[in-house]
Design a protein around this motif. Structure first.
Motif, PDB file in Angstrom:
ATOM      1  N   VAL A   1      -3.281  -0.205  -0.643  1.00  0.00           N
ATOM      2  CA  VAL A   1      -3.919  -1.320  -1.336  1.00  0.00           C
ATOM      3  C   VAL A   1      -3.239  -1.458  -2.695  1.00  0.00           C
ATOM      4  CG1 VAL A   1      -6.055  -2.250  -2.287  1.00  0.00           C
ATOM      5  CG2 VAL A   1      -6.104  -0.895  -0.167  1.00  0.00           C
ATOM      6  N   THR A   2      -2.706  -2.641  -2.952  1.00  0.00           N
ATOM      7  CA  THR A   2      -2.052  -2.918  -4.230  1.00  0.00           C
ATOM      8  C   THR A   2      -2.889  -3.939  -4.984  1.00  0.00           C
ATOM      9  OG1 THR A   2       0.084  -2.557  -3.164  1.00  0.00           O
ATOM     10  CG2 THR A   2       0.101  -3.654  -5.320  1.00  0.00           C
ATOM     11  N   GLN A   3      -3.266  -3.573  -6.187  1.00  0.00           N
ATOM     12  CA  GLN A   3      -4.041  -4.500  -7.009  1.00  0.00           C
ATOM     13  C   GLN A   3      -3.073  -5.407  -7.751  1.00  0.00           C
ATOM     14  OE1 GLN A   3      -6.854  -2.419  -9.468  1.00  0.00           O
ATOM     15  NE2 GLN A   3      -7.498  -1.096  -7.788  1.00  0.00           N
ATOM     16  N   THR A   4      -3.291  -6.694  -7.634  1.00  0.00           N
ATOM     17  CA  THR A   4      -2.443  -7.670  -8.314  1.00  0.00           C
ATOM     18  C   THR A   4      -3.302  -8.544  -9.222  1.00  0.00           C
ATOM     19  OG1 THR A   4      -2.677  -9.364  -6.605  1.00  0.00           O
ATOM     20  CG2 THR A   4      -0.918  -7.746  -6.288  1.00  0.00           C
ATOM     21  N   LYS A   5      -2.634  -9.349  -9.981  1.00  0.00           N
ATOM     22  CA  LYS A   5      -3.343 -10.258 -10.877  1.00  0.00           C
ATOM     23  C   LYS A   5      -4.248 -11.215 -10.095  1.00  0.00           C
ATOM     24  CE  LYS A   5      -1.877 -12.128 -15.204  1.00  0.00           C
ATOM     25  NZ  LYS A   5      -0.813 -12.751 -15.955  1.00  0.00           N
ATOM     26  N   GLY A   6      -3.801 -11.592  -8.922  1.00  0.00           N
ATOM     27  CA  GLY A   6      -4.548 -12.554  -8.110  1.00  0.00           C
ATOM     28  C   GLY A   6      -5.536 -11.901  -7.153  1.00  0.00           C
ATOM     29  N   GLY A   7      -5.659 -10.580  -7.157  1.00  0.00           N
ATOM     30  CA  GLY A   7      -6.573  -9.881  -6.256  1.00  0.00           C
ATOM     31  C   GLY A   7      -5.880  -8.693  -5.611  1.00  0.00           C
ATOM     32  N   ALA A   8      -6.397  -8.252  -4.513  1.00  0.00           N
ATOM     33  CA  ALA A   8      -5.841  -7.089  -3.819  1.00  0.00           C
ATOM     34  C   ALA A   8      -4.951  -7.530  -2.669  1.00  0.00           C
ATOM     35  CB  ALA A   8      -6.960  -6.215  -3.299  1.00  0.00           C
ATOM     36  N   PHE A   9      -3.855  -6.798  -2.483  1.00  0.00           N
ATOM     37  CA  PHE A   9      -2.954  -7.011  -1.355  1.00  0.00           C
ATOM     38  C   PHE A   9      -2.991  -5.741  -0.517  1.00  0.00           C
ATOM     39  CE2 PHE A   9       1.228  -6.499   0.619  1.00  0.00           C
ATOM     40  CZ  PHE A   9       1.264  -7.655   1.364  1.00  0.00           C
ATOM     41  N   VAL A  10      -3.196  -5.885   0.785  1.00  0.00           N
ATOM     42  CA  VAL A  10      -3.336  -4.729   1.664  1.00  0.00           C
ATOM     43  C   VAL A  10      -2.189  -4.685   2.669  1.00  0.00           C
ATOM     44  CG1 VAL A  10      -4.810  -3.586   3.356  1.00  0.00           C
ATOM     45  CG2 VAL A  10      -5.844  -4.830   1.442  1.00  0.00           C
ATOM     46  N   ASP A  11      -1.472  -3.568   2.673  1.00  0.00           N
ATOM     47  CA  ASP A  11      -0.475  -3.280   3.716  1.00  0.00           C
ATOM     48  C   ASP A  11      -1.150  -2.337   4.701  1.00  0.00           C
ATOM     49  OD1 ASP A  11       1.871  -4.650   2.993  1.00  0.00           O
ATOM     50  OD2 ASP A  11       2.354  -3.136   1.482  1.00  0.00           O
ATOM     51  N   HIS A  12      -1.286  -2.783   5.929  1.00  0.00           N
ATOM     52  CA  HIS A  12      -1.946  -1.967   6.954  1.00  0.00           C
ATOM     53  C   HIS A  12      -0.908  -1.611   8.007  1.00  0.00           C
ATOM     54  CE1 HIS A  12      -4.742  -0.452   9.831  1.00  0.00           C
ATOM     55  NE2 HIS A  12      -5.789  -0.781   9.088  1.00  0.00           N
ATOM     56  N   PHE A  13      -0.611  -0.302   8.134  1.00  0.00           N
ATOM     57  CA  PHE A  13       0.421   0.154   9.061  1.00  0.00           C
ATOM     58  C   PHE A  13      -0.143   0.881  10.275  1.00  0.00           C
ATOM     59  CE2 PHE A  13       2.337  -0.021   4.830  1.00  0.00           C
ATOM     60  CZ  PHE A  13       3.391  -0.884   5.073  1.00  0.00           C
ATOM     61  N   GLY A  14      -1.434   0.778  10.485  1.00  0.00           N
ATOM     62  CA  GLY A  14      -2.039   1.402  11.656  1.00  0.00           C
ATOM     63  C   GLY A  14      -2.579   2.791  11.368  1.00  0.00           C
ATOM     64  N   ARG A  15      -2.766   3.542  12.418  1.00  0.00           N
ATOM     65  CA  ARG A  15      -3.337   4.881  12.312  1.00  0.00           C
ATOM     66  C   ARG A  15      -2.311   5.885  11.806  1.00  0.00           C
ATOM     67  NH1 ARG A  15      -6.011   5.041  18.256  1.00  0.00           N
ATOM     68  NH2 ARG A  15      -7.545   3.405  17.929  1.00  0.00           N
ATOM     69  N   GLY A  16      -2.815   6.861  11.078  1.00  0.00           N
ATOM     70  CA  GLY A  16      -1.990   7.991  10.666  1.00  0.00           C
ATOM     71  C   GLY A  16      -2.134   9.124  11.672  1.00  0.00           C
ATOM     72  N   LEU A  17      -1.524  10.256  11.374  1.00  0.00           N
ATOM     73  CA  LEU A  17      -1.623  11.420  12.242  1.00  0.00           C
ATOM     74  C   LEU A  17      -2.951  12.135  12.019  1.00  0.00           C
ATOM     75  CD1 LEU A  17       1.993  12.850  11.836  1.00  0.00           C
ATOM     76  CD2 LEU A  17       1.081  11.479  13.712  1.00  0.00           C
ATOM     77  N   LYS A  18      -3.634  12.443  13.115  1.00  0.00           N
ATOM     78  CA  LYS A  18      -4.911  13.152  13.028  1.00  0.00           C
ATOM     79  C   LYS A  18      -4.680  14.557  12.483  1.00  0.00           C
ATOM     80  CE  LYS A  18      -6.806  10.972  17.145  1.00  0.00           C
ATOM     81  NZ  LYS A  18      -7.155  11.150  18.541  1.00  0.00           N
TER      82      LYS A  18
END
Length: 182
Positions: free
Chosen positions: A54-71
């Motif tokens: 999650v990157t906070q920007t001046k215009g709000g939050a931008f979310v990069d979602h890359f799926g599941r991580g390793l359990k």
């Protein structure tokens, strides 16, 4: 406990570690290739992280979602002092000896898996029979715990990272279990 008594619920099947050689398709280590815990762990934890930034920007939050991580799987328990053993188990083994066998299995796997040329062939598998979850794992931490309050017991804490979910690769786990991994 009565002689010949055996649990009938799913927890009776316990948890098994298996060292497997993918190149030959065989279990390895001179017959000491799998350890089923006679006593179920006191704690069993599965952490399923998400690969999200999650990157906070001046215009709000931008979310990069890359799926599941390793359990991450963590188990903590004891091998007992004089643990109950399956009827199919040959001989009687103390909790101390059972702990030593478990530690040796993991150490032998670590020694073989560290060679970059052959590491992909040396697989540690973890079977959670009670929840029907089966994984190829790497053991990232193995801890022996001894306490004044429990001087006769060998307590362990094992942390693993799941590399592959085996439900998709193994035909039927009931057939696999019938090969008597304990």
């Amino acid at each position: 406990m009565q002689k010949g008594w055996q649990r009938k619920d799913k927890l009776a099947d316990g948890f098994t570690f298996e060292y497997y050689n993918k190149a030959t398709g065989e279990r390895v280590l001179n017959g000491q290739d799998a350890i089923t815990l006679f006593i179920n762990p006191e704690e069993f934890t599965v952490t399923e992280p998400a690969r999200i930034t999650v990157t906070q920007t001046k215009g709000g939050a931008f979310v990069d979602h890359f799926g599941r991580g390793l359990k991450q799987v963590s188990i903590r328990g004891t091998t007992g002092f004089n643990p109950p053993q399956p009827l199919s188990y040959q001989g009687k083994i103390s909790g101390h000896d059972h702990f030593i066998q478990l530690r040796k299995l993991i150490r032998d796997w670590q020694d073989k898996a560290k060679d970059p040329a052959t590491s992909k062939n040396h697989i540690m598998r973890f079977y959670n029979w009670s929840d029907q979850e089966y994984w190829e794992v790497v053991v990232t931490q193995f801890t022996l715990l001894r306490a004044v309050g429990r001087p006769q017991l060998y307590q362990y804490n094992i942390v693993m990272t799941v590399l592959q979910d085996m439900q998709k690769t193994v035909r039927t786990m009931e057939d696999r279990k019938s090969t008597r991994l304990n």
